[in-house]
Design a protein around this motif. Structure first.
Motif: not given
Length: 90
Positions: A66-81
């Motif tokens: 549903v979402i691209h793997k890079n999009n998912a990685a960016n979302k997760k990284s931003a939230l973790a930060k």
């Protein structure tokens, strides 16, 4: 409206997949909003509890395509930060 049988089927299948994808995207957005609300409220404990659940929802959407793997990685990284910065602030 399509006349050919296979084209009619594609319309039905596409509508079904679109509705499923919309619900998955909505689930991701809701999870992110809940986590952001906890961060804005300064609730460290709740944010730390919601982070793994939110990441799981994002990974699930990614694995379903549903979402691209890079999009998912960016979302997760931003939230973790955000959560990590919150922990350092206290």
């Amino acid at each position: 409206m399509p006349n050919i049988k296979s084209a009619k089927k594609r319309v039905l299948v596409t509508e079904k997949k679109n509705s499923i994808n919309k619900s998955i995207k909505a689930e991701v957005k809701t999870a992110i909003k809940k986590l952001n609300a906890a961060i804005e409220a300064g609730n460290v404990k709740e944010a730390n509890e919601l982070l793994p659940a939110t990441m799981s929802v994002i990974d699930s959407a990614c694995s379903k395509g549903v979402i691209h793997k890079n999009n998912a990685a960016n979302k997760k990284s931003a939230l973790a930060k955000k959560v990590a910065a919150m922990g350092k602030a206290e």
